[in-house]
Design a protein around this motif. Structure first.
Motif, PDB file in Angstrom:
ATOM      1  N   LYS A 261       0.843  -1.197   0.000  1.00 39.77           N
ATOM      2  CA  LYS A 261       0.000   0.000   0.000  1.00 39.77           C
ATOM      3  C   LYS A 261       0.876   1.244   0.000  1.00 39.77           C
ATOM      4  O   LYS A 261       1.990   1.234   0.520  1.00 39.77           O
ATOM      5  N   ILE A 262       0.340   2.331  -0.597  1.00 36.10           N
ATOM      6  CA  ILE A 262       1.068   3.602  -0.611  1.00 36.10           C
ATOM      7  C   ILE A 262       0.771   4.350   0.687  1.00 36.10           C
ATOM      8  O   ILE A 262      -0.388   4.666   0.977  1.00 36.10           O
ATOM      9  N   LEU A 263       1.834   4.621   1.439  1.00 36.17           N
ATOM     10  CA  LEU A 263       1.659   5.376   2.690  1.00 36.17           C
ATOM     11  C   LEU A 263       1.717   6.875   2.441  1.00 36.17           C
ATOM     12  O   LEU A 263       0.926   7.639   3.008  1.00 36.17           O
ATOM     13  N   GLU A 264       2.662   7.304   1.604  1.00 37.90           N
ATOM     14  CA  GLU A 264       2.815   8.733   1.331  1.00 37.90           C
ATOM     15  C   GLU A 264       3.671   8.899   0.082  1.00 37.90           C
ATOM     16  O   GLU A 264       4.375   7.978  -0.322  1.00 37.90           O
ATOM     17  N   GLN A 265       3.582  10.072  -0.528  1.00 41.74           N
ATOM     18  CA  GLN A 265       4.437  10.360  -1.676  1.00 41.74           C
ATOM     19  C   GLN A 265       4.659  11.852  -1.803  1.00 41.74           C
ATOM     20  O   GLN A 265       3.856  12.671  -1.338  1.00 41.74           O
ATOM     21  N   GLY A 266       5.766  12.218  -2.451  1.00 41.25           N
ATOM     22  CA  GLY A 266       6.158  13.611  -2.620  1.00 41.25           C
ATOM     23  C   GLY A 266       7.659  13.655  -2.825  1.00 41.25           C
ATOM     24  O   GLY A 266       8.329  12.616  -2.843  1.00 41.25           O
ATOM     25  N   ASN A 267       8.227  14.860  -2.969  1.00 41.02           N
ATOM     26  CA  ASN A 267       9.687  14.923  -3.101  1.00 41.02           C
ATOM     27  C   ASN A 267      10.342  14.866  -1.721  1.00 41.02           C
ATOM     28  O   ASN A 267       9.644  14.845  -0.689  1.00 41.02           O
ATOM     29  N   HIS A 268      11.657  14.864  -1.691  1.00 42.18           N
ATOM     30  CA  HIS A 268      12.382  14.670  -0.426  1.00 42.18           C
ATOM     31  C   HIS A 268      12.021  15.739   0.602  1.00 42.18           C
ATOM     32  O   HIS A 268      11.716  15.413   1.771  1.00 42.18           O
TER      33      HIS A 268
END
Length: 612
Positions: A581-588
């Motif tokens: 499952k995807i917990l979170e996403q974004g750049n550093h």
């Protein structure tokens, strides 16, 4: 003889080695499959108008000579020339018989030559067909089988058919013609004596039929045990460094003794059962000879037959058991061939899970826009790898997949390359569902670099060019220069023409990884997948590669899977996964500000480095 340890004992002592015993490799009790045999004989089709007719023609010539000579000797040489003391006729008959034997010799010479050529070509075609088919099978096929068991079927099982195709088929036809001709000649010469001599045949047929099932099952067991033996050998050679590192040479040898002992026992039992046929034929021959002498003498005394006919009968009877004996050998070849062909056709009948549609489309100018639309994937019912994943990777983006082992990172990469198909949902590139596209047009636009990179036997130049076979030498060298491999290649004795041997053993792990980068980049892909690709490279080399990648990844979609989070700081999008499952996403920067799972992962890695 040294006492061997049984496989069962070895498996108890070495449970980690039980992986060779695949449930897919089991003997199955089946009736003789004539349909399968006809399918096997289909490989003769390309030669039915060339080699087959020629081989059959010379076979018929030599067989006719063998059938004619006993009649000439009995009825002409003995009953005519010798009885009547006709020297002139005897001379002509001797010359005629000599010419016939010379014709038979020449015919047999060409029969042997042509059937061997025929057999070798059929074996070549069958092995090529099997290898080509296996190359197209999906990854789940290889997930459930060892490399050794696959090698056995392509090499040993195909080789076991060689005797059938080189000698068996033509010899079978020859022996049937010869046997039929002998029986006809016996009845022409003397029906009563023929019936008396051939009375043993029904009994012989009944007993041989009883032996058929048990012999065939034994040869099935032999092929399966050879598969297990090859699996163990293959894995032992590949894992020799681990074996020696843990000082498990004795344990490994003991297990091999068990598997090798089982192989010996299966071969012994199969050969023993197959050998029953020979003595049985000899016994039948002896009974037939006794009947010929006793009843034949009675007919001569009564004046029912002449001595010449008796002599012809003796010739034919001697010839009669020869094809019978050979038919027994051919029957054993047939049983071995059936056991092997079952295993070969099992692979040939295996269909890829990832299938290409008949009207599949071709990517004309891939941009690299990847979309996962509510994708769920499971390797099996009890192991769901991805749960309703939805994500987007825009053209030219560098996307990093982060998470603990088993979180689904590599599964996402495998679905993009369409090594597997989603259980639910769809994976799209440039708006096209991958299931609607041609596999070659997809994969020629994707390059994959793995942590455990594979280097083929051959030169450095050939290994890099594997990514694009039509690339020039200069293009190969340019790709190597860009990723920083050119420096170490030039230090090798023969530079780009250096032979790297099997699996690139003369190179370090980092050097092999640099070659895999050069290979992938030479292919000029629209999508580049780096699966822990920098794990085997030292920090200095990694910095050099990162610098090169910044320039090379422009205009390409890149998917990076990495545990070393320092390598993905510059990624446009970082997707954090956990249990599919995807917990979170974004750049550093965004993820660090968020203070979630990614922040914890980065923090824990820095704490580990500080502790060192």
């Amino acid at each position: 003889m040294a006492k061997s340890i049984s496989a069962n004992q070895s498996k108890k002592k070495s449970p980690h080695l039980n992986r060779f015993y695949y449930p897919l490799d089991q003997a199955v009790e089946k009736p003789f499959n004539w349909k399968q045999m006809l399918r096997l004989l289909n490989y003769l089709k390309p030669y039915v108008k060339t080699l087959m007719p020629a081989a059959i023609a010379v076979m018929l010539i030599s067989t006719i000579v063998r059938l004619v000579v006993p009649v000439i000797i009995g009825t002409w040489v003995i009953d005519k020339a010798i009885t009547e003391q006709n020297v002139s006729l005897l001379t002509y008959l001797i010359i005629g018989i000599s010419v016939l034997y010379l014709v038979s010799f020449i015919a047999n010479k060409y029969r042997i030559k042509w059937v061997n050529i025929l057999g070798q070509r059929v074996i070549h075609d069958l092995r090529k067909s099997l290898f080509s088919h296996v190359q197209r099978l999906s990854h789940n096929f290889f997930d459930s089988r060892s490399a050794g068991s696959i090698l056995v079927r392509i090499l040993n099982d195909v080789n076991s058919l060689q005797e059938l195709f080189t000698n068996g088929i033509i010899n079978l036809l020859m022996d049937i013609v010869l046997l039929t001709g002998i029986i006809v000649m016996l009845f022409v010469l003397s029906p009563p004596l023929a019936l008396a001599v051939l009375i043993i045949l029904p009994i012989m047929f009944f007993i041989s039929t009883k032996l058929r099932r048990t012999i065939r099952r034994s040869w099935q067991d032999v092929r399966i045990q050879k598969s297990r033996l090859n699996s163990h050998l293959n894995e032992s050679m590949q894992g020799i460094r681990i074996t020696q590192s843990f000082s498990q040479e004795k344990e490994n040898t003991e297990f091999f003794d068990g598997v090798n002992g089982d192989n010996y026992e299966k071969e012994r039992v199969a050969m023993k059962k197959s050998a029953y046929f020979g003595p049985f034929v000899e016994m039948s021959n002896a009974i037939g000879t006794v009947i010929l002498i006793s009843y034949g003498a009675h007919l001569i005394i009564n004046g029912s037959i002449q001595i010449g006919i008796f002599v012809s009968f003796a010739f034919y009877l001697g010839m009669f058991w020869e094809p019978i004996s050979r038919l027994g050998q051919i029957y054993n070849q047939l049983l071995v061939a059936m056991a092997s062909s079952e295993r070969i056709f099992e692979f040939l009948d295996e269909q890829p899970n990832v299938k290409e549609k008949e009207n599949a489309q071709t990517f004309k100018d891939m941009k690299g826009h990847i979309v996962f639309d509510h994708v769920q994937f499971a390797y099996n019912e009890d192991r769901i790898a991805l749960h309703e994943i939805s994500l987007e990777m825009k053209p030219g983006q560098t996307v990093a997949l982060v998470g603990h082992t088993g979180s689904g990172k590599t599964t996402i990469a495998n679905l993009i390359s369409r090594f597997y198909d989603p259980t639910q949902g769809s994976v799209k590139i440039d708006g096209h569902d991958l299931r609607d596209m041609r596999l070659d047009s997809l994969r020629t636009n994707i390059s994959v670099v793995l942590q455990d990179t594979f280097i083929f036997s051959g030169t450095i130049m050939e290994n890099i060019r594997f990514g694009r076979p039509d690339a020039s030498d200069e293009e190969v060298k340019e790709a190597a220069r860009v990723v920083g491999a050119d420096d170490f290649i030039k230090r090798l004795n023969n530079g780009y023409e250096t032979e790297v041997e099997e699996r690139g053993n003369i190179l370090s792990a980092g050097e092999r990884q640099l070659l895999s980068f050069a290979r992938a980049l030479l292919a000029d892909p629209r999508i580049l997948i780096l699966d822990e690709a920098t794990a085997s490279i030292d920090t200095e080399t990694e910095v050099m590669i990162q610098t090169a990648l910044k320039r090379l990844l422009q205009g390409r979609t890149a998917i990076m899977i990495a545990h070393r989070l320092s390598t993905i700081r510059e990624a446009d999008n970082i997707i954090v996964l956990e249990h599919g499952k995807i917990l979170e996403q974004g750049n550093h920067d965004e993820l660090m500000k968020h203070g979630g799972e990614y922040y914890d992962l980065v923090k824990s890695q820095f704490e580990m480095l500080d502790a060192l």
